[in-house]
Design a protein around this motif. Structure first.
Motif, PDB file in Angstrom:
ATOM      1  N   ALA A   1      54.981  38.897  28.445  1.00  0.00           N
ATOM      2  CA  ALA A   1      56.037  38.150  29.145  1.00  0.00           C
ATOM      3  C   ALA A   1      55.505  37.480  30.406  1.00  0.00           C
ATOM      4  O   ALA A   1      55.917  36.373  30.756  1.00  0.00           O
ATOM      5  CB  ALA A   1      57.203  39.074  29.483  1.00  0.00           C
ATOM      6  N   ILE A   2      54.595  38.151  31.084  1.00  0.00           N
ATOM      7  CA  ILE A   2      53.900  37.570  32.237  1.00  0.00           C
ATOM      8  C   ILE A   2      52.492  37.226  31.778  1.00  0.00           C
ATOM      9  O   ILE A   2      51.757  38.090  31.294  1.00  0.00           O
ATOM     10  CB  ILE A   2      53.840  38.556  33.418  1.00  0.00           C
ATOM     11  N   TYR A   3      52.124  35.956  31.925  1.00  0.00           N
ATOM     12  CA  TYR A   3      50.770  35.573  31.501  1.00  0.00           C
ATOM     13  C   TYR A   3      50.191  34.509  32.423  1.00  0.00           C
ATOM     14  O   TYR A   3      50.494  33.324  32.313  1.00  0.00           O
ATOM     15  CB  TYR A   3      50.738  35.091  30.046  1.00  0.00           C
ATOM     16  N   ASP A   4      49.355  34.976  33.334  1.00  0.00           N
ATOM     17  CA  ASP A   4      48.583  34.119  34.230  1.00  0.00           C
ATOM     18  C   ASP A   4      47.154  34.121  33.688  1.00  0.00           C
ATOM     19  O   ASP A   4      46.529  35.185  33.616  1.00  0.00           O
ATOM     20  CB  ASP A   4      48.636  34.675  35.655  1.00  0.00           C
ATOM     21  N   VAL A   5      46.635  32.964  33.295  1.00  0.00           N
ATOM     22  CA  VAL A   5      45.325  32.919  32.648  1.00  0.00           C
ATOM     23  C   VAL A   5      44.209  33.439  33.558  1.00  0.00           C
ATOM     24  O   VAL A   5      43.153  33.851  33.068  1.00  0.00           O
ATOM     25  CB  VAL A   5      44.985  31.487  32.162  1.00  0.00           C
ATOM     26  N   ARG A   6      44.431  33.429  34.863  1.00  0.00           N
ATOM     27  CA  ARG A   6      43.444  33.961  35.802  1.00  0.00           C
ATOM     28  C   ARG A   6      43.830  35.343  36.337  1.00  0.00           C
ATOM     29  O   ARG A   6      43.136  35.914  37.173  1.00  0.00           O
ATOM     30  CB  ARG A   6      43.261  33.005  36.978  1.00  0.00           C
ATOM     31  N   GLY A   7      44.947  35.867  35.860  1.00  0.00           N
ATOM     32  CA  GLY A   7      45.476  37.118  36.388  1.00  0.00           C
ATOM     33  C   GLY A   7      44.798  38.343  35.816  1.00  0.00           C
ATOM     34  O   GLY A   7      44.280  38.325  34.702  1.00  0.00           O
ATOM     35  N   LYS A   8      44.832  39.414  36.586  1.00  0.00           N
ATOM     36  CA  LYS A   8      44.245  40.689  36.166  1.00  0.00           C
ATOM     37  C   LYS A   8      45.315  41.761  35.932  1.00  0.00           C
ATOM     38  O   LYS A   8      44.987  42.875  35.520  1.00  0.00           O
ATOM     39  CB  LYS A   8      43.270  41.195  37.241  1.00  0.00           C
ATOM     40  N   THR A   9      46.567  41.424  36.225  1.00  0.00           N
ATOM     41  CA  THR A   9      47.622  42.436  36.141  1.00  0.00           C
ATOM     42  C   THR A   9      48.774  41.974  35.259  1.00  0.00           C
ATOM     43  O   THR A   9      49.914  42.376  35.451  1.00  0.00           O
ATOM     44  CB  THR A   9      48.157  42.772  37.545  1.00  0.00           C
ATOM     45  N   ASN A  10      48.487  41.158  34.266  1.00  0.00           N
ATOM     46  CA  ASN A  10      49.555  40.639  33.411  1.00  0.00           C
ATOM     47  C   ASN A  10      50.334  41.745  32.701  1.00  0.00           C
ATOM     48  O   ASN A  10      51.567  41.727  32.668  1.00  0.00           O
ATOM     49  CB  ASN A  10      48.969  39.677  32.370  1.00  0.00           C
ATOM     50  N   GLU A  11      49.598  42.706  32.138  1.00  0.00           N
ATOM     51  CA  GLU A  11      50.269  43.785  31.413  1.00  0.00           C
ATOM     52  C   GLU A  11      51.108  44.649  32.357  1.00  0.00           C
ATOM     53  O   GLU A  11      52.216  45.057  32.012  1.00  0.00           O
ATOM     54  CB  GLU A  11      49.246  44.654  30.667  1.00  0.00           C
ATOM     55  N   ARG A  12      50.562  44.903  33.537  1.00  0.00           N
ATOM     56  CA  ARG A  12      51.299  45.701  34.517  1.00  0.00           C
ATOM     57  C   ARG A  12      52.584  44.995  34.936  1.00  0.00           C
ATOM     58  O   ARG A  12      53.653  45.619  35.003  1.00  0.00           O
ATOM     59  CB  ARG A  12      50.405  45.924  35.734  1.00  0.00           C
ATOM     60  N   GLN A  13      52.499  43.709  35.191  1.00  0.00           N
ATOM     61  CA  GLN A  13      53.686  42.955  35.592  1.00  0.00           C
ATOM     62  C   GLN A  13      54.686  42.833  34.444  1.00  0.00           C
ATOM     63  O   GLN A  13      55.899  42.899  34.667  1.00  0.00           O
ATOM     64  CB  GLN A  13      53.278  41.572  36.081  1.00  0.00           C
ATOM     65  N   SER A  14      54.175  42.664  33.235  1.00  0.00           N
ATOM     66  CA  SER A  14      55.055  42.600  32.076  1.00  0.00           C
ATOM     67  C   SER A  14      55.782  43.932  31.873  1.00  0.00           C
ATOM     68  O   SER A  14      56.985  43.962  31.588  1.00  0.00           O
ATOM     69  CB  SER A  14      54.251  42.249  30.814  1.00  0.00           C
ATOM     70  N   ALA A  15      55.043  45.030  32.029  1.00  0.00           N
ATOM     71  CA  ALA A  15      55.651  46.358  31.907  1.00  0.00           C
ATOM     72  C   ALA A  15      56.700  46.570  32.985  1.00  0.00           C
ATOM     73  O   ALA A  15      57.781  47.110  32.723  1.00  0.00           O
ATOM     74  CB  ALA A  15      54.573  47.435  31.985  1.00  0.00           C
ATOM     75  N   ASP A  16      56.400  46.127  34.189  1.00  0.00           N
ATOM     76  CA  ASP A  16      57.352  46.290  35.289  1.00  0.00           C
ATOM     77  C   ASP A  16      58.656  45.531  35.005  1.00  0.00           C
ATOM     78  O   ASP A  16      59.752  46.038  35.287  1.00  0.00           O
ATOM     79  CB  ASP A  16      56.744  45.796  36.595  1.00  0.00           C
ATOM     80  N   TRP A  17      58.542  44.341  34.466  1.00  0.00           N
ATOM     81  CA  TRP A  17      59.734  43.565  34.121  1.00  0.00           C
ATOM     82  C   TRP A  17      60.550  44.300  33.061  1.00  0.00           C
ATOM     83  O   TRP A  17      61.772  44.429  33.168  1.00  0.00           O
ATOM     84  CB  TRP A  17      59.321  42.172  33.630  1.00  0.00           C
TER      85      TRP A  17
END
Length: 205
Positions: free
Chosen positions: A73-89
């Protein structure tokens, strides 16, 4: 009714919860963001279709489904915490819907398992991770398209560096005794996945 509509309604029915108004549209919009080439609505639909066929394998099918909906759900191509942010949402949403603590914890772990940094142990985590990796065992034409889509997401990375990093990632999957954790996906995808990956990284000695 589309795969998206059917999956959405079934997931929340199996959870015994009512989704917040507008959430379906928010997630669809997220998967259509312009920086996405692979981690897109196409990928979500493919995951949900795989789950539709493997639904009977899930211990908590509503949780697996909602985790699939949120896993990118959260996908920043340069991001390192996409899964964490997606889980938080996902957790914020489920908590607001009065999901119990056990559900919150399991969904969180399901989404974090898609980081692919550890071998999943719990059956639902194994199933979800196999679904996420099913693309590796896709037919050659789709696998080639997937490979191009991933490159497009990392278009900002210089070619030589990208090829080195990409080969390293794919080689790590190929080096596993088994790419897939469930017998269901091993039987259906393992052989083709090894052919697809070997075509990029070469044979593992």
């Amino acid at each position: 009714m589309s795969t998206l509509d059917t999956s959405w309604l079934r997931a929340w029915s199996e959870l015994g919860l009512a989704p917040p108004a507008g959430l379906f549209e928010q997630l669809i919009a997220a998967y259509q963001e312009p920086q996405r080439h692979y981690h897109s609505l196409q990928h979500l639909i493919e995951c949900l279709t795989h789950f539709e066929h493997a639904h009977h394998l899930a211990e908590h099918p509503g949780e697996v489904a909602v985790a699939l909906w949120f896993h990118d759900a959260i996908y920043d191509v340069r991001g390192k915490t996409n899964e964490r942010q997606s889980a938080d949402w996902a957790i914020r949403t489920l908590a607001a819907c009065k999901a119990d603590q056990a559900t919150l914890e399991r969904v969180e772990q399901l989404i974090l398992a898609t980081k692919h940094d550890a071998t999943p142990i719990r059956p639902d985590e194994q199933l979800l991770v196999d679904i996420d990796l099913a693309i590796l065992g896709a037919r050659p034409q789709r696998f080639a398209e997937y490979d191009q889509q991933v490159r497009a997401e990392y278009s900002w990375v210089p070619g030589l560096l990208y090829r080195m990093k990409r080969r390293s990632v794919l080689k790590s999957f190929l080096a596993r005794p088994s790419i897939y954790s469930t017998s269901y996906f091993r039987e259906r995808n393992e052989s083709q996945a090894r052919v697809n990956l070997s075509g990029i990284v070469g044979p593992i000695s």
